[in-house]
Design a protein around this motif. Structure first.
Motif, short mmCIF file in Angstrom:
data_model
loop_
_atom_site.label_atom_id
_atom_site.label_comp_id
_atom_site.label_asym_id
_atom_site.label_seq_id
_atom_site.Cartn_x
_atom_site.Cartn_y
_atom_site.Cartn_z
N THR A 199 27.68 -22.18 -31.39
CA THR A 199 26.85 -21.63 -32.46
C THR A 199 27.62 -21.64 -33.77
O THR A 199 27.11 -22.07 -34.81
CB THR A 199 26.43 -20.20 -32.12
OG1 THR A 199 25.98 -20.20 -30.78
CG2 THR A 199 25.33 -19.72 -33.03
N GLY A 200 28.90 -21.15 -33.68
CA GLY A 200 29.74 -21.13 -34.90
C GLY A 200 29.87 -22.51 -35.50
O GLY A 200 29.68 -22.70 -36.71
N ALA A 201 30.12 -23.49 -34.66
CA ALA A 201 30.26 -24.86 -35.15
C ALA A 201 28.96 -25.32 -35.82
O ALA A 201 28.96 -25.94 -36.89
CB ALA A 201 30.61 -25.80 -33.99
N THR A 250 29.21 -19.10 -28.12
CA THR A 250 29.56 -18.59 -29.43
C THR A 250 30.23 -19.69 -30.26
O THR A 250 29.89 -19.87 -31.44
CB THR A 250 30.54 -17.40 -29.29
OG1 THR A 250 30.04 -16.56 -28.27
CG2 THR A 250 30.64 -16.63 -30.58
N ALA A 251 31.14 -20.39 -29.64
CA ALA A 251 31.85 -21.45 -30.35
C ALA A 251 30.87 -22.50 -30.84
O ALA A 251 30.93 -22.96 -32.00
CB ALA A 251 32.89 -22.09 -29.43
N LEU A 274 22.78 -16.61 -40.53
CA LEU A 274 23.50 -15.46 -39.97
C LEU A 274 22.52 -14.33 -39.60
O LEU A 274 22.61 -13.73 -38.54
CB LEU A 274 24.51 -14.93 -40.98
CG LEU A 274 25.83 -15.70 -41.08
CD1 LEU A 274 26.66 -15.14 -42.23
CD2 LEU A 274 26.59 -15.56 -39.77
N ILE A 314 20.60 -15.19 -36.51
CA ILE A 314 21.41 -15.03 -35.30
C ILE A 314 21.50 -13.54 -34.94
O ILE A 314 21.35 -13.14 -33.78
CB ILE A 314 22.81 -15.63 -35.52
CG1 ILE A 314 22.70 -17.16 -35.61
CG2 ILE A 314 23.75 -15.25 -34.37
CD1 ILE A 314 23.92 -17.79 -36.24
N LEU A 330 26.12 -8.16 -37.89
CA LEU A 330 25.94 -9.54 -38.34
C LEU A 330 24.84 -9.62 -39.39
O LEU A 330 24.99 -10.26 -40.44
CB LEU A 330 25.58 -10.40 -37.12
CG LEU A 330 25.97 -11.88 -37.19
CD1 LEU A 330 27.48 -11.99 -37.48
CD2 LEU A 330 25.64 -12.56 -35.87
N SER A 383 25.21 -7.19 -33.35
CA SER A 383 24.19 -8.02 -34.01
C SER A 383 23.74 -7.38 -35.30
O SER A 383 23.47 -8.06 -36.31
CB SER A 383 22.98 -8.20 -33.09
OG SER A 383 23.40 -8.71 -31.85
N VAL A 392 26.65 -23.49 -37.17
CA VAL A 392 26.47 -22.81 -38.44
C VAL A 392 27.34 -23.43 -39.51
O VAL A 392 26.88 -23.74 -40.62
CB VAL A 392 26.79 -21.30 -38.28
CG1 VAL A 392 26.87 -20.63 -39.64
CG2 VAL A 392 25.72 -20.63 -37.44
N LEU A 393 28.59 -23.62 -39.16
CA LEU A 393 29.50 -24.23 -40.13
C LEU A 393 29.00 -25.60 -40.57
O LEU A 393 28.99 -25.95 -41.76
CB LEU A 393 30.90 -24.37 -39.53
CG LEU A 393 31.74 -23.08 -39.62
CD1 LEU A 393 33.08 -23.29 -38.89
CD2 LEU A 393 32.02 -22.74 -41.09
#
Lengths: 696, 133
Positions: free
Chosen positions: B11-13, B8-9, B41, B44, B64, B61, B15-16
């Motif tokens: 993926t978040g990174a 998750t981390a 988003l 995902i 999201l 999901s 995306v950011l």
């Protein structure tokens, strides 16, 4: 008038429904229906409780026929005597309205009344049917006494009497048709009486099916009559059909109507090519053969044509067809009868041949002669059949004449009566057959149907020949009976021989009685006027004869008529003496031995004719080829077509639907994510397509 | 557990990072940047919905995806307001409505999942196969 209260009213003697015009029927309104009601009651009673009556089952049926005979004779003699209300043209009564669709005089209405009609023709038929019917019933008491189906036999016989009487008494074509089918049914039941015997069951089926072929024609004929004139009442319809100048307005021409009715007559009276059922019908008990297949039912066709004589008279071409088919059947059947060895089959082919004579007479326009022959033939052929039954009884159910011989001494009553019958059918004067047959041949010649006469003369030779062949093989010469049976050969009981002797009386006298005071004997005795039967039937056949325009020829005993009589007696004698020469004779003065060697030589000289006769001109084989082999193939093909093409088309449609459903069902996994994937893919496809389209 | 967290981390990174690249590419005010983020988003969310077997994860999901849609609505409204100020308010109202509906949907969905869980004793949707029978 409602249908329900009418029969009661009629039977109680009310004149309103029964009257034809102003004259009420009086007691006749009760007596005429009783002729049918009595055997009907006998049939119902015996059918319901006969099984429990055992050996006394015959009492009620025979009693019913006896009473019916008394009433029938009373009715017949009054009708023939012209008593009121019968008069010259007969008396009709309406019992009730069977089918009432629309008002009677409204166009397109379908109204059928059930009623009875007695005129002189009906009276003649009543005499034949009831007298022979009664004697056969009495005879059957002896003949069937050992049969386990005793009660059943009498029930069927009574059913037959009901049907046959209805046939001659009915005054509507539709009711005649019902009776027509009923006699067919009782014939079927009685031919197949010994139903455990395969050949009997098959013969019954054959008779029924072949008759259906003719019945289709008759049914179509009735419809054609209705289409033409809108009524089914026999007299009324005939009046309208033959009215002056009416024929032009009919949608269906007269010759088609006549031909269709004749088709029905051909089936019932076993005329070529529908003759194949009658010889096989001999599988039934012998009294049945005598009553149904010789004396009464097979005459129904002759009766029908005679009854509708004005229709035939308005279609002269059809008359020629009738004559041709009749005389062809006569010679065909006579040629077969000459070589058959089964005693009943000889008589069966003889019946065919004599029926052929009757149709020939109808065809040439000698209606009275046809009915004359119908009556005399009914008596002498009934006698011969009952006699053959007595012979068969005596030699223990053996029907093959090759295993008989020399029976004259052992069964004297049977022998004497059968000899009388044979002389009568051979046409030796002064017995009955001579008068009627000679009248047919003479009329044919005088009405310029010389070819009918010529063939008829040949048939007369053959008739005398095969009858004395039968007598010679059965009664004269040396015995060829099985030695085991020989000592047990015995004369039949008096309940069987008495009917034979009673039948012998009309066989001897009927021709004389019915022809006097007319020709051929009347002028010789110094008497004047037409014969008795001519006198009776003149009103019936007058309309037909008027249309035909036949003129009464002068009767010349010492001219043409005498010559014709001489010719037919001469040929009958030739046939008879030839048979004596070949198959032996044991009369008092004449004693010739049979000559099998000469028979063999003669048959060897015409091998084709001999084989044709022996094999009945291969008509059964032809029918087998046409309907069993070729028809069977066709049916098999149609069956294949139905199974493979028609059925499979339907089945394949169903199978495809089921298969498609099953295939599509696999998509329905029940898992939510598969559906979601579907939605996602769909979305992507849609979005993608949009992008592609927008980019263009 | 760690793997999930790491995934998750990461993926978040990712995306950011992508969002920052988009921002850099489009300048300070770029519609494309918002839309790219929204698409990511949504993708995902869709992936999570299709790939996760756990019913709760699938519900998350969905949230999201809804929020991705919300983001694009707000972005469109904000940029459209440059021409017509009324759009700014309307976009916010629609986004609020979507949130409300999403809350309702989540409530209903969760209670259905709870009910199924009581029957099936499992949160895994591939064992919910009653509909195929």
């Amino acid at each position: 008038m409602s249908g329900l209260d009418l029969p009661l009213a009629t039977i109680l003697g009310a004149t309103e429904a029964g009257s034809e015009g102003a004259i009420g029927g009086g007691p006749w309104d009760l007596l005429i229906p009783l002729i049918i009601a009595l055997p009907l009651a006998g049939f119902l009673f015996t059918a319901l409780v006969g099984r429990r009556l055992g050996k006394s089952a015959h009492l009620v049926p025979v009693g019913a026929i006896g009473l019916a005979w008394l009433i029938g004779m009373w009715v017949a003699f009054n009708a023939l005597g012209g008593t009121e209300p019968f008069g010259e043209h007969g008396y009709g009564q309406t019992i009730y309205t069977w089918i009432a669709s629309g008002a009677p005089d409204q166009a397109g209405a379908f109204v059928v009344d059930v009623g009875f009609f007695v005129d002189n023709l009906t009276a003649c038929l009543l005499i034949v049917v009831l007298t022979i019917g009664l004697l056969v019933h009495v005879y059957s008491i002896g003949y069937m006494s050992h049969d386990p189906g005793y009660w059943r036999f009498f029930a069927y016989l009574n059913l037959f009497m009901v049907s046959m009487l209805l046939l001659v008494l009915a005054d509507s074509f539709l009711v005649v048709f019902v009776a027509w089918e009923l006699v067919g049914l009782s014939s079927y039941l009685l031919i197949g009486f010994w139903k455990h015997k395969r050949s009997a069951a098959l013969a019954a089926k054959k008779a029924f099916i072949v008759n259906r072929v003719g019945d289709v024609g008759f049914a179509l004929g009735i419809m054609a009559i209705f289409v033409n004139v809108g009524t089914l009442n026999i007299r009324h319809a005939i009046e309208l059909l033959t009215a002056e100048g009416a024929a032009a307005s009919f949608p269906i021409p007269m010759w088609i109507v006549a031909l269709l009715i004749f088709a029905g007559a051909m089936g019932k009276s076993a005329q070529f090519p529908l003759h194949v059922w009658l010889p096989d019908a001999m599988e039934g008990p012998t009294p049945v053969s005598a009553l149904i297949h010789a004396a009464t039912m097979v005459n129904a066709g002759v009766y029908l044509v005679a009854r509708t004589n004005p229709i035939f008279a308005s279609a002269p071409d059809v008359m020629v067809v009738v004559a041709a088919i009749g005389i062809f059947t006569a010679i065909l059947a006579a040629s077969i009868a000459m070589t058959q060895t089964d005693i009943k089959r000889v008589l069966a082919y003889s019946t065919l041949s004599q029926l052929g004579y009757m149709f020939a007479a109808l065809g040439v326009g000698a209606f009275t002669a046809a009915i004359f022959h119908l009556m005399t033939h009914g008596f002498f052929k009934g006698l011969l059949f009952l006699g053959s039954g007595s012979v068969i009884h005596a030699v223990h159910e053996e029907q093959d004449m090759r295993k008989m011989g020399g029976l004259a001494k052992k069964i004297p009553h049977t022998y004497r009566t059968m000899l009388i019958g044979s002389i009568a059918i051979a046409g030796i004067p002064p017995l009955a057959g001579f008068f009627s047959k000679d009248e047919i041949l003479g009329e044919a010649f005088k009405l310029h149907f010389e070819w009918v006469w010529a063939i008829g003369i040949v048939v007369a030779v053959m008739t005398a020949f095969y009858m004395f062949r039968l007598i010679g093989m059965t009664f004269w010469g040396e015995s060829r009976v099985d030695p085991a049976i020989e000592p047990h050969v015995h004369e039949s009981p008096s309940v069987m021989t008495t009917p034979l002797w009673i039948l012998a009386v009309p066989t001897v006298l009927l021709g004389l009685v019915l022809s006097l005071p007319g020709p051929p004997l009347g002028p010789l005795l110094g008497l004047e006027g037409p014969g008795l039967l001519h006198h009776w039937l003149e009103p019936v056949f007058h309309p037909g004869l008027v249309i035909l325009g036949h003129k009464e020829a002068e009767y010349q005993l010492f001219g043409i008529d005498g010559a014709l009589i001489g010719a037919s007696v001469a040929v009958a004698t030739i046939g008879m003496v030839t048979a004596w020469r070949l198959f032996g004779v044991n009369l008092r003065a004449i004693n010739w031995r049979p000559d099998p060697e000469r028979v063999r030589r003669l048959t060897a000289r015409v091998p084709f004719l001999y084989r044709a006769s022996l094999n009945k001109w291969w008509f059964d084989d032809l029918n087998h080829l046409l309907f069993m082999t070729i028809g069977g193939r066709l049916a098999a093909f149609l069956w294949w077509f139905d199974r493979r093409v028609v059925d499979d088309t339907v089945n394949d449609v169903a199978a495809t639907t089921v298969g498609a459903g099953r295939g599509l069902g696999r998509i329905q996994t029940g898992r939510v994510q598969n559906y979601a994937l579907g939605i996602a893919v769909g979305l992507i496809v849609m979005a993608g397509s949009f992008l592609v389209l927008a980019a263009r | 557990m760690i793997r999930v967290f790491l995934g998750t981390a990461l993926t978040g990174a990712f995306v950011l990072g992508l969002g920052l690249i988009a921002l850099a590419a489009g300048g300070s005010r770029s519609l494309n940047a918002y839309l790219t983020l929204s698409t990511l988003l949504f993708a995902i969310g869709m992936f999570g919905f299709l790939a996760r077997r756990n019913a709760i994860s699938m519900l998350m999901s969905i949230e999201l995806m809804l929020n991705a849609v919300n983001l694009s609505i707000i972005a469109f409204a904000s940029f459209a307001a440059d021409n017509n100020a009324a759009f700014r308010a309307e976009g916010s109202v629609i986004a609020l409505m979507v949130m409300g509906v999403a809350a309702g949907e989540a409530t209903v969905g969760l209670s259905i999942i709870m009910a199924i869980y009581r029957n099936k004793k499992t949160p895994l949707v591939d064992e919910y196969d009653a509909m195929s029978q």
